[in-house]
Design an enzyme around this catalytic site. Structure first.
Site, short mmCIF file in Angstrom:
data_model
loop_
_atom_site.label_atom_id
_atom_site.label_comp_id
_atom_site.label_asym_id
_atom_site.label_seq_id
_atom_site.Cartn_x
_atom_site.Cartn_y
_atom_site.Cartn_z
N HIS A 186 -28.48 -15.57 25.19
CA HIS A 186 -27.43 -15.38 26.18
C HIS A 186 -26.66 -16.67 26.50
O HIS A 186 -25.71 -16.65 27.27
CB HIS A 186 -28.03 -14.82 27.48
CG HIS A 186 -28.35 -13.36 27.39
ND1 HIS A 186 -29.11 -12.83 26.36
CD2 HIS A 186 -28.01 -12.31 28.19
CE1 HIS A 186 -29.23 -11.52 26.55
NE2 HIS A 186 -28.57 -11.18 27.65
N HIS B 298 0.83 -1.20 0.00
CA HIS B 298 0.00 0.00 0.00
C HIS B 298 0.86 1.26 0.00
O HIS B 298 1.24 1.75 1.06
CB HIS B 298 -0.91 0.00 1.22
CG HIS B 298 -1.78 -1.22 1.32
ND1 HIS B 298 -1.29 -2.45 1.72
CD2 HIS B 298 -3.09 -1.39 1.07
CE1 HIS B 298 -2.27 -3.33 1.71
NE2 HIS B 298 -3.38 -2.73 1.32
N GLU C 6 -17.87 -4.15 24.70
CA GLU C 6 -17.07 -5.38 24.84
C GLU C 6 -15.83 -5.35 23.95
O GLU C 6 -14.74 -5.74 24.37
CB GLU C 6 -17.92 -6.62 24.50
CG GLU C 6 -19.09 -6.88 25.45
CD GLU C 6 -20.32 -6.03 25.13
OE1 GLU C 6 -20.34 -5.34 24.09
OE2 GLU C 6 -21.28 -6.07 25.92
N HIS D 145 -4.08 3.14 -3.36
CA HIS D 145 -4.30 2.61 -2.02
C HIS D 145 -3.53 1.31 -1.77
O HIS D 145 -2.76 1.22 -0.83
CB HIS D 145 -5.79 2.36 -1.75
CG HIS D 145 -6.04 1.46 -0.59
ND1 HIS D 145 -6.17 1.92 0.69
CD2 HIS D 145 -6.10 0.10 -0.51
CE1 HIS D 145 -6.31 0.90 1.51
NE2 HIS D 145 -6.28 -0.21 0.82
C1 LIG Z 1 -11.52 -4.60 9.79
C2 LIG Z 1 -10.97 -4.43 8.43
N1 LIG Z 1 -11.82 -4.42 7.38
C3 LIG Z 1 -11.35 -4.31 6.13
C4 LIG Z 1 -10.01 -4.22 5.90
C5 LIG Z 1 -9.48 -4.14 4.47
N2 LIG Z 1 -9.02 -2.77 4.21
C6 LIG Z 1 -7.72 -2.45 4.31
S1 LIG Z 1 -7.44 -0.82 4.03
C7 LIG Z 1 -9.07 -0.54 3.71
C8 LIG Z 1 -9.56 0.84 3.34
C9 LIG Z 1 -9.12 1.79 4.35
O1 LIG Z 1 -9.36 3.10 3.95
P1 LIG Z 1 -8.53 4.21 4.65
O2 LIG Z 1 -8.42 3.94 6.08
O3 LIG Z 1 -9.12 5.49 4.24
O4 LIG Z 1 -7.08 4.02 4.05
P2 LIG Z 1 -6.47 4.73 2.77
O5 LIG Z 1 -7.11 4.11 1.57
O6 LIG Z 1 -6.78 6.16 2.89
O7 LIG Z 1 -5.02 4.39 2.87
C10 LIG Z 1 -9.81 -1.71 3.85
C11 LIG Z 1 -11.26 -1.80 3.65
C12 LIG Z 1 -9.16 -4.23 7.02
N3 LIG Z 1 -7.84 -4.16 6.90
N4 LIG Z 1 -9.67 -4.31 8.27
#
Ligand SMILES: Cc1ncc(C[n+]2csc(CCOP(=O)(O)OP(=O)(O)O)c2C)c(N)n1
Ligand SMILES: [Mg+2]
Length: 662
Positions: A464, A27, A402, A258
């Site tokens: 529960h 990334h 939680e 990204h």
């Molecule tokens: C809980 C979770 N869901 C989905 C992902 C997959 N994922 C990685 S980065 C991302 C998008 C994140 O967007 P942002 O925080 O704005 O990062 P940017 O593209 O700006 O670097 C996703 C959906 C993850 N790593 N963790």
């Protein structure tokens, strides 16, 4: 001449582009967008010493947007940590390299927590900030006085756990917590407009945070915002306006940067734009020298801190507190007292009793509950609530959070100096599960006190009553699941959880249980994970393997079988992980490897039978509950599901007949 801050930041951009390009995976966008803000942080604000990465009073830095791992690896390299080396960076994301896809705390010093599951970095930072304030209250400004800095993306702020974490941090007024939001308007699917129109600043302010905005591409402006954050007594959100993939002329500002390599042409164009060398992985000498000099800034702070530590008169106490080893000297006197006065008691209550002794003996524990204090029995009389007025308190009212609680406990455990334990109902491990998984992956010593561990909770019914939970948690690596059968086992399991380097779950009953361990043992029997509680009187035909509240029931069934001349062992199995780790001879002694015609193994647990073949063999008998529960009194529910001594004895003899077992 000193290189400009932009040139320092461009070293991060270059390394991020090259590493992702070489791996053809990763990334680049986030490190490129936040390089200036990160440079401001690490050259001007964060307190750290690469030569002493575990210096206790260092600031904690958490890259919550873990996908931007190259930002952190570049920072660690540039500031002069031992790892990653430039070679490690060349092997970004490759097998065996510490520069894993996402930052992993166990790979390299300098990585405080494992991030990647979005949102949890911020939530763990809340726990780090709690631990900092608590230790500050205990040891004073001279020894503990640091900040927790976080870089979080849009994703970290959208996740549900963010709401829990932000609520908790605002409530506890954690002014040492500073979150830099990479506000780039982009996530994987494209513009944030596709999925978000909330006013984030208003939400944080409503949660009693301080907020400030800045140009995230201007290190000076970021610094100004950080100074404002320092001056405010509330936790701070710094909104950094940035451009994802900044510097890549055709792709910046788009989701294309990204999560994939930019491609050779775009990298070349970006390097031209940013005026950095085409040579992959090269950092100009003056830039590297400047970074390394900044990396030495903290050595002075650390030396002064060391002097204060020497002069404090509390050096040994402080260092031993931070190193986290605890004694189980509390256990024997506690068990002696317990054995002298045995009565039926729920294991949740037995846990509270053990905790009275533990909390008195071990000052590092910090308890809490997600709004079920009176049910989880987590608050002992000898500890006070931790509040903004009294950070020295040792009990946290986490509220109905939680996941937030569990993530905060990870942060506390990884900060060091405290041992967090926290409770909710076992069924709601589902709400906490992503954090439990990170406890396990990170080997964070978090102790989960999960009560109401079966249909035995009664009238609250199937919503529960845990069914699949125990087995699904046992399936998780590096997590110890304990289900003690009585008060003695409960204390033994507590001792093991405290001694462990891994997280533990204690599954505890709501209902009273008969004491089964009535005599002092020469060792902690639960340490074996499973042990023979009762040996067959008649020639052994049956081995019951039971856990928790069902051990007593199996004992009842064994008695009935013995009356019919059928010998039955009863094995109590409080922790399958520990049992599996025993030497083969021990396991074979407890569960001899013979055909089921000779000895029938019968598991008894008030939950799914899925997975119990592991101990009964495929031809054994598994007694449990393979459907959702019922709303009824505990006793009626047990009877309904056939979990009574009579019904089990009957099922066993029927099964023996059917299988032709004599
Ligand atoms: C809980 C979770 N869901 C989905 C992902 C997959 N994922 C990685 S980065 C991302 C998008 C994140 O967007 P942002 O925080 O704005 O990062 P940017 O593209 O700006 O670097 C996703 C959906 C993850 N790593 N963790
Ligand atoms: Mg984004």
């Amino acid at each position: 001449m000193q290189p400009t801050t932009r040139r320092l930041a461009n070293a991060i951009r270059g390394l991020a582009m090259d590493a992702v390009e070489a791996a053809n995976s990763g990334h680049p966008g986030m490190p490129m967008g936040m390089a200036d803000a990160a440079t401001a942080l690490f050259t001007r604000h964060v307190k750290y010493d690469p030569a002493h990465p575990f210096w206790p009073d260092r600031d904690r830095f958490v890259l919550s947007a873990g996908h931007g791992s190259m930002l952190l690896y570049a920072l660690l390299y540039l500031t002069g940590y031992e790892r990653p080396t430039i070679d490690d960076i060349k092997h970004f994301r490759q097998l065996g390299s510490p520069t894993a896809g996402h930052p992993e705390n166990f790979e390299m010093p300098g990585i405080e927590v494992t991030t990647g599951p979005l949102g949890q970095g911020v939530a763990m930072s809340v726990g780090m900030a709690i631990a900092e304030r608590h230790l500050n209250a205990t040891y004073g400004d001279d020894l503990v006085d640091h900040h927790t800095y976080v870089i979080a993306g849009d994703g970290c702020l959208m996740e549900g756990v963010n709401h829990e974490a932000v609520g908790l941090a605002g409530h506890l007024q954690l002014g040492r917590l500073i979150v830099l939001w990479d506000d780039n308007n982009i996530t994987i699917d494209g513009s944030t407009e596709l999925s978000r129109n909330e006013d984030i600043i208003a939400r944080y302010e409503a949660s009693k945070w301080h907020t400030v905005e800045c140009d995230g591409l201007d290190a000076d402006d970021v610094s100004r915002a950080i100074r404002e954050a320092h001056a405010d007594s509330r936790p701070s959100l710094i909104r950094c306006k940035t451009i994802i993939g900044f510097g890549a002329p055709h792709k910046q500002g788009t989701a294309a940067t990204h999560g994939s390599a930019l491609g050779a042409d775009e990298v070349a164009a970006a390097k031209k734009e940013l005026d950095i060398s085409e040579e992959p992985f090269s950092v100009p000498e003056d830039v590297l020298t400047a970074w390394r000099t900044f990396g030495k800034r903290g050595a002075v702070d650390r030396a002064q801190w060391n002097e204060r530590l020497e002069a404090s008169g509390r050096k040994d106490e402080f260092l031993s507190r931070l190193n986290g080893k605890v004694s189980d000297a509390w256990l024997k006197p506690y068990l002696d007292k317990l054995l002298a006065d045995l009565k039926p008691i729920a294991t949740r209550k037995a846990s509270e009793n053990a905790l009275e002794a533990i909390n008195a003996a071990i000052p590092a524990t910090i308890g809490g509950s997600a709004d079920l204090t009176g049910s989880n029995n987590t608050k002992t009389k000898n500890i006070e609530p931790l509040t903004p007025e009294n950070y020295g308190g040792r009990y946290i009212y986490y509220g109905i959070r939680e996941f937030g609680m569990s993530a905060a406990m990870n942060g506390m455990a990884l900060h060091g100096g405290v041992i967090p334990y926290g409770g909710t109902f076992l069924v709601f491990t589902d709400y906490a599960r992503p954090a439990i998984r990170l406890s396990a992956l990170q080997r964070a010593r978090v102790i989960y006190v999960m009560t109401h561990d079966s249909i035995g909770l009664g009238e609250d019914g199937p919503t529960h009553q845990p069914i699949e939970h125990l087995q699904s948690l046992r399936a998780m690596p590096q997590l110890e699941v304990y289900r003690p059968a009585d008060a003695v086992e409960t204390a033994e399991c507590w001792a093991l959880a405290l001694q462990s380097e891994e997280p533990s779950i204690l599954a505890l009953t709501r209902q009273n249980l008969t004491p089964l361990r009535t005599e002092a043992a020469s060792e902690n029997l639960c340490a074996r994970g499973g042990y023979r509680l009762k040996s067959a009187g008649n020639p052994r035909k049956i081995i019951f393997i039971a856990t928790g509240s069902e051990v007593e029931i199996a004992m009842g069934a064994a008695k009935l079988l013995e009356e019919q001349g059928i010998g039955a062992d009863v094995v109590s199995m409080p922790c399958t992980e520990r049992f599996d780790a025993q030497p083969r001879e021990y396991r074979e002694d407890v569960l001899p490897d013979v055909s089921n015609r000779e000895i029938l193994r019968v598991s008894v647990e008030a939950g799914t039978t899925f997975g119990w073949e592991r101990y009964t063999g495929l031809h054994g008998l598994r007694i449990g509950i393979d459907r959702f529960g019922v709303s009824a009194k505990a006793e009626d529910a047990y009877n309904y599901f056939g979990l009574t001594p009579n019904k089990i004895a009957q099922r066993v003899t029927d099964f023996m007949k059917q299988r032709g077992i004599q």
